[in-house]
Design a protein around this motif. Sequence first.
Motif, mmCIF file in Angstrom:
data_model
loop_
_atom_site.group_PDB
_atom_site.id
_atom_site.type_symbol
_atom_site.label_atom_id
_atom_site.label_comp_id
_atom_site.label_asym_id
_atom_site.label_seq_id
_atom_site.Cartn_x
_atom_site.Cartn_y
_atom_site.Cartn_z
ATOM 1 N N LEU A 101 0.818 -1.204 0.000
ATOM 2 C CA LEU A 101 0.000 0.000 0.000
ATOM 3 C C LEU A 101 0.860 1.266 0.000
ATOM 4 O O LEU A 101 0.537 2.250 -0.681
ATOM 5 N N ASP A 102 1.970 1.237 0.748
ATOM 6 C CA ASP A 102 2.869 2.383 0.758
ATOM 7 C C ASP A 102 3.441 2.632 -0.645
ATOM 8 O O ASP A 102 3.499 3.775 -1.118
ATOM 9 N N ARG A 103 3.870 1.573 -1.284
ATOM 10 C CA ARG A 103 4.435 1.719 -2.644
ATOM 11 C C ARG A 103 3.373 2.252 -3.610
ATOM 12 O O ARG A 103 3.660 3.090 -4.455
ATOM 13 N N ASN A 106 2.761 5.937 -2.825
ATOM 14 C CA ASN A 106 3.925 6.744 -3.222
ATOM 15 C C ASN A 106 3.951 6.934 -4.746
ATOM 16 O O ASN A 106 4.276 8.014 -5.245
ATOM 17 N N LYS A 107 3.642 5.859 -5.467
ATOM 18 C CA LYS A 107 3.635 5.958 -6.931
ATOM 19 C C LYS A 107 2.499 6.862 -7.401
ATOM 20 O O LYS A 107 2.659 7.638 -8.353
ATOM 21 N N ARG A 108 1.362 6.763 -6.738
ATOM 22 C CA ARG A 108 0.239 7.646 -7.090
ATOM 23 C C ARG A 108 0.648 9.119 -6.905
ATOM 24 O O ARG A 108 0.405 9.958 -7.785
ATOM 25 N N ALA A 109 1.301 9.422 -5.795
ATOM 26 C CA ALA A 109 1.719 10.795 -5.527
ATOM 27 C C ALA A 109 2.743 11.264 -6.559
ATOM 28 O O ALA A 109 2.712 12.416 -7.021
ATOM 29 N N GLU A 110 3.657 10.361 -6.936
ATOM 30 C CA GLU A 110 4.673 10.705 -7.934
ATOM 31 C C GLU A 110 4.022 11.032 -9.279
ATOM 32 O O GLU A 110 4.383 12.013 -9.938
ATOM 33 N N VAL A 111 3.069 10.211 -9.685
ATOM 34 C CA VAL A 111 2.390 10.429 -10.967
ATOM 35 C C VAL A 111 1.612 11.745 -10.947
ATOM 36 O O VAL A 111 1.655 12.522 -11.908
#
Length: 507
Positions: A101-103, A106-111
Amino acid sequence: PKGWIAANFGDRAGLECFEADGSDLPAAYATAVSAAEWVRRNRKPAFLHLRTVRLMGHAGSDVEAAYRTSAEIAADFDRDPVLCTAKLLIERGHLSPADILDRYENKRAEVLELAEQVGELPQLDSPAAVMKPLTDCAEQAAAAAPERVDSDRRAQFVGSPLPEEEGPLTTALAINRALLDVLARYPESLVFGEDVARKGGVYGVTRGLMKKAGSARVFDTLLDEQAILGLALGAGVSGLLPIPEIQYLAYLHNAADQIRGEGATLQFFSDRQYRNPMVVRVAGYGYQKGFGGHFHNDNAVAALRDIPGIVVASPARPDDAAAMMHTCAAAARSAGSLCVYLEPIALYHTRDLYEDGDEQWLAPYPDPTTLAGNHVPIGSARTYGDGTDLTIVTFGNGVRMSLRVARRLERANIAARVVDMRWLAPLPVSDILREANATGRVLVVDETRKSGGVSEGVVAALIDDGFTGPLARVTSDDSFIPLGDAALEVLLSEETIEAAAVKLVSR
């Protein structure tokens, strides 16, 4: 339909099929590796079929619930490759649910952050900005010139005598020798198509190339124009210099989308980060005697001329044919250009111009050691004569017909100059305009059709650039080309050209 892919490709002769569940990452990877190893080992094609799902609708306006049940939609979410991979990592003890879930977050925020940055970048706000990939490619292609090749290496590859030592050549022989020089100059170049290797082409244009360059660089293909140009697309984007042949102009339309929808657009939409360089040789035009009908005598080029960014070469004379092949190869290699090289079948083996036996259509091969002087830049025309009464603008078979007509006009005290455009895209507008203003009268001689033909663009270019003198055009009829002598009823003739020239000068 369900099962259609497996049923059609799972047991097809000559095509090894590899299949896996696309939601199972290890299986998909292992199967892909097996397929690649099989292709490399056997040098034959493979079909990789990974079954997966399409999550959500095809587009924002596509509401899946309107045509799929909630159970079907939910079942697809259970096969989400990202979700399946997450489950696998947890089951194998590589990550915990919290880690997953953290990954994910984090990827959602990066995108989202990247999307915000891109959204604030300068927008394409002018025609020049939108067309920059096209104009940059065109400028680079126009500046392209063939590279010098080591004379000893060339002599070893080409053999004796060298082309420039052979004396006057036909158009077919000039193209053949130019292809041999291109193969010698660029080790990454390939020549392929229907019957081009062992047979040497329907008209002998590629005869002997396989023996000199080897079967890995000159080879026969399936009788499938889509496959030929598809192979060229893949070769070009992989760093090679493909020179595919389409055996007849009429068959180019079977695969036009490989040029229009793929090759011509790659530089544009990738801002030139990716390129599909190639030189597509096409045997075409009409006036071929005693051979075939519409599919072997075709004069339709409109489908090419409206594709942004491509180069369309149309040589007529042997020396131009050789020089323009060198130019196209250089432009493809340096600028990533997609060049279409139209070869007039009726002029392949022509030797004479005005009288039987005069051999004035032949020309010596442009010596590569003095290539700078023989270079034919993209978008440059060639003028014959300095007549002051009339400018005849033409190309292809029209060049020979117009030169013959010009001699007859001279006997009637009408001094005409003949302009061979040589390039149909981009048109040599500045050269045409200069020669038009030199006489004040222009006759456009166009062997293609009246509607959608080349002459429409030439006339429009002259008017757009301010030419105000008498202007006329003669073309072939809006017809398919039938068999035998009936073809001459709809193709442009020397008599029609002469009558139009006399009428124009008498205004």
